[in-house]
Write an enzyme that holds these catalytic residues in place. Structure first.
Site, PDB file in Angstrom:
ATOM      1  N   CYS A  82       0.813  -1.227   0.000  1.00 27.04           N
ATOM      2  CA  CYS A  82       0.000   0.000   0.000  1.00 27.04           C
ATOM      3  C   CYS A  82       0.844   1.275   0.000  1.00 27.04           C
ATOM      4  CB  CYS A  82      -0.941   0.000   1.196  1.00 27.04           C
ATOM      5  SG  CYS A  82      -2.087  -1.384   1.187  1.00 27.04           S
TER       6      CYS A  82
ATOM      7  N   HIS B 269      -3.290   7.490   2.826  1.00 28.35           N
ATOM      8  CA  HIS B 269      -3.706   6.188   2.306  1.00 28.35           C
ATOM      9  C   HIS B 269      -5.086   5.875   2.871  1.00 28.35           C
ATOM     10  CE1 HIS B 269      -3.893   2.095   1.192  1.00 28.35           C
ATOM     11  NE2 HIS B 269      -3.580   1.604   2.373  1.00 28.35           N
TER      12      HIS B 269
ATOM     13  N   ASN C 178      -9.992   0.196   0.315  1.00 30.99           N
ATOM     14  CA  ASN C 178      -8.525   0.289   0.284  1.00 30.99           C
ATOM     15  C   ASN C 178      -8.029  -0.226  -1.073  1.00 30.99           C
ATOM     16  OD1 ASN C 178      -5.770  -0.095   0.562  1.00 30.99           O
ATOM     17  ND2 ASN C 178      -5.887  -0.985   2.611  1.00 30.99           N
TER      18      ASN C 178
HETATM   19  N1  COA Z   1     -18.274  -8.429   9.335  1.00 30.69           N
HETATM   20  C1  COA Z   1     -18.745  -8.709  10.557  1.00 30.69           C
HETATM   21  N2  COA Z   1     -17.961  -9.081  11.578  1.00 30.69           N
HETATM   22  C2  COA Z   1     -16.643  -9.152  11.346  1.00 30.69           C
HETATM   23  C3  COA Z   1     -16.073  -8.873  10.089  1.00 30.69           C
HETATM   24  C4  COA Z   1     -16.952  -8.499   9.059  1.00 30.69           C
HETATM   25  N3  COA Z   1     -16.520  -8.209   7.831  1.00 30.69           N
HETATM   26  N4  COA Z   1     -14.736  -9.027  10.156  1.00 30.69           N
HETATM   27  C5  COA Z   1     -14.459  -9.395  11.421  1.00 30.69           C
HETATM   28  N5  COA Z   1     -15.609  -9.472  12.139  1.00 30.69           N
HETATM   29  C6  COA Z   1     -15.777  -9.829  13.541  1.00 30.69           C
HETATM   30  C7  COA Z   1     -14.611 -10.608  14.100  1.00 30.69           C
HETATM   31  O1  COA Z   1     -14.720 -11.968  13.773  1.00 30.69           O
HETATM   32  C8  COA Z   1     -14.752 -10.341  15.584  1.00 30.69           C
HETATM   33  O2  COA Z   1     -15.759 -11.183  16.098  1.00 30.69           O
HETATM   34  P1  COA Z   1     -15.563 -11.863  17.538  1.00 30.69           P
HETATM   35  O3  COA Z   1     -15.475 -10.722  18.503  1.00 30.69           O
HETATM   36  O4  COA Z   1     -16.789 -12.682  17.665  1.00 30.69           O
HETATM   37  O5  COA Z   1     -14.305 -12.649  17.434  1.00 30.69           O
HETATM   38  C9  COA Z   1     -15.289  -8.915  15.632  1.00 30.69           C
HETATM   39  O6  COA Z   1     -15.825  -8.644  14.333  1.00 30.69           O
HETATM   40  C10 COA Z   1     -14.230  -7.895  15.976  1.00 30.69           C
HETATM   41  O7  COA Z   1     -13.118  -8.166  15.159  1.00 30.69           O
HETATM   42  P2  COA Z   1     -11.828  -7.285  15.212  1.00 30.69           P
HETATM   43  O8  COA Z   1     -10.841  -7.796  14.239  1.00 30.69           O
HETATM   44  O9  COA Z   1     -11.387  -7.135  16.634  1.00 30.69           O
HETATM   45  O10 COA Z   1     -12.446  -5.900  14.738  1.00 30.69           O
HETATM   46  P3  COA Z   1     -11.768  -4.501  14.625  1.00 30.69           P
HETATM   47  O11 COA Z   1     -12.562  -3.494  15.343  1.00 30.69           O
HETATM   48  O12 COA Z   1     -10.280  -4.559  14.888  1.00 30.69           O
HETATM   49  O13 COA Z   1     -11.944  -4.193  13.065  1.00 30.69           O
HETATM   50  C11 COA Z   1     -10.706  -4.267  11.018  1.00 30.69           C
HETATM   51  C12 COA Z   1     -11.376  -5.060  12.121  1.00 30.69           C
HETATM   52  C13 COA Z   1     -10.053  -5.220  10.046  1.00 30.69           C
HETATM   53  C14 COA Z   1     -11.765  -3.422  10.311  1.00 30.69           C
HETATM   54  C15 COA Z   1      -9.653  -3.307  11.656  1.00 30.69           C
HETATM   55  O14 COA Z   1      -8.843  -4.014  12.557  1.00 30.69           O
HETATM   56  C16 COA Z   1      -8.778  -2.675  10.611  1.00 30.69           C
HETATM   57  O15 COA Z   1      -9.232  -1.939   9.759  1.00 30.69           O
HETATM   58  N6  COA Z   1      -7.458  -2.908  10.687  1.00 30.69           N
HETATM   59  C17 COA Z   1      -6.534  -2.368   9.728  1.00 30.69           C
HETATM   60  C18 COA Z   1      -6.535  -3.209   8.501  1.00 30.69           C
HETATM   61  C19 COA Z   1      -5.928  -2.494   7.319  1.00 30.69           C
HETATM   62  O16 COA Z   1      -6.216  -1.356   7.100  1.00 30.69           O
HETATM   63  N7  COA Z   1      -5.075  -3.192   6.575  1.00 30.69           N
HETATM   64  C20 COA Z   1      -4.453  -2.683   5.419  1.00 30.69           C
HETATM   65  C21 COA Z   1      -3.335  -1.777   5.797  1.00 30.69           C
HETATM   66  S1  COA Z   1      -2.630  -1.087   4.394  1.00 30.69           S
END
Ligand code: COA
Length: 327
Positions: A112, A254, A284
């Protein structure tokens, strides 16, 4: 020798995939995706619509904006982690399609953050070769490397392309690339990977692809590192150039997650109306995200002459970067 962005352009595939559409594929819902990421829809390439195809369209628009003929381009850089093929580089494919007759072309692999790595490379070419006309493209068909059964990743990404033209001579409405800082930490590489098919995890003839062929990520960890490292590198580039965040007219970050962007703005003490956001429409788009956003911000006349613009990105590697532009 200073380097100047003299044109910008962007292109996204026509197909819109909404959060509601994704509810049919994985156990997710619009409310979860919007509240956790800010994404409402993304563009997804049609089968056969490749990285070079998106990149060519963005490049044509950037060349037109710069009033530069393709035949005048001397260097082509394509930042991508979803190239058309291993060999040849997507940059050479794009060069052929644009009818660029001479000069070097290469892909830049920094996930990215790739566009900012390529921008700094373009600056180096211009410093070495004052007559260089460098086409810098960020193009991704991320959808080709997404596991559409993994709700933790497939809802986050989209396809698209953006491009800029960099030369040693300013022109009307151009931006001087004042500075670029690149950094990273390989010890954190396991947090965001696409391993399958590489020489460390080779595929055999007839073998079906496994989960490791696709983007795999530890979202929560990535989130923390993204905010910390982008804020730190933005502070570093500001200090290095004798500036503070109040000198910045627009930040083009980004577009990975609206909550990452808002936390970054908070750490930099910048109001959100000084931060460009289009994540709700595209998700993204990896290396395409910054040039796509920059082109859109210019199209919306959000960058008048005299503006100082800060770009910042974060991605798999892990790596991160910031750039300062003076319009
Ligand atoms: N829809 C519904 N539920 C979802 C889901 C989706 N698409 N994806 C994950 N979940 C669930 C998980 O399974 C988890 O459930 P649980 O509590 O029963 O285990 C719950 O939602 C919370 O998951 P978590 O990963 O802790 O959520 P979060 O608040 O951290 O959000 C992201 C997840 C991925 C949105 C967030 O961590 C994020 O954006 N991270 C950065 C990723 C990124 O930008 N990467 C590229 C960088 S260039």
């Amino acid at each position: 020798m200073s380097a100047h962005i003299i044109g910008t352009g962007a292109f996204v595939p026509e197909q819109v995939v909404t959060n509601i559409d994704l509810q049919r594929l994985v156990d997710t819902n619009d409310e979860w995706i919007v509240s956790r990421t800010g994404i409402r829809e993304r563009r997804i390439a049609e089968p056969g619509q490749s990285c070079s195809m998106l990149g060519v369209e963005a490049a044509k628009r950037a060349l037109e904006d710069a009033k530069v003929a393709a035949t005048d381009v001397t260097h082509v850089l394509v930042a991508t982690f979803s190239p058309d093929a291993y060999i040849p580089s997507t940059a050479y494919i794009l060069r052929e399609k644009l009818g660029i007759p001479r000069g070097m072309a290469m892909d830049v692999s920094a996930a990215c953050t790739g566009f900012l790595f390529a921008l700094e490379t373009a600056r180096a070419f211009v410093a070495l070769h004052p007559e260089a006309v460098v086409l810098v493209v960020g193009s991704e068909v991320v959808s080709s490397r997404l596991n559409w059964e993994d709700r933790g990743t497939c809802v986050l990404f989209g396809d698209g392309a953006g491009a800029v033209v960099v030369t040693g001579k300013p022109s009307h409405g151009s931006a001087e690339v004042m500075d670029v800082l690149l950094d990273g930490d390989g010890s954190l590489s396991d947090l965001l990977v696409v391993r399958g098919g590489g020489s460390a995890t080779p595929m055999k003839l007839g073998q079906a692809v496994a989960e490791d062929f696709f983007v795999q990520m530890q979202g929560r960890e990535i989130f923390k590192h993204a905010v910390r490292s982008m804020a730190a590198i933005c502070q570093r580039i500001l200090e290095k150039n004798g500036l503070t965040s109040s000198d910045i007219d627009l930040v083009v970050p980004h577009q990975a997650n609206i909550r990452i962007i808002e936390s970054l703005a908070g750490r930099l003490d910048l109001p959100m109306d000084k931060v460009f956001v289009n994540i709700e429409k595209y998700g993204n788009t990896s290396a395409a995200s910054i040039p796509l956003a920059l082109a859109e911000a210019r199209e919306k006349a959000l960058i008048p002459p005299g503006s100082k613009v800060m770009l910042t990105a974060f991605g798999g590697g892990l790596n991160w970067a910031a750039a300062l532009l003076q319009y």
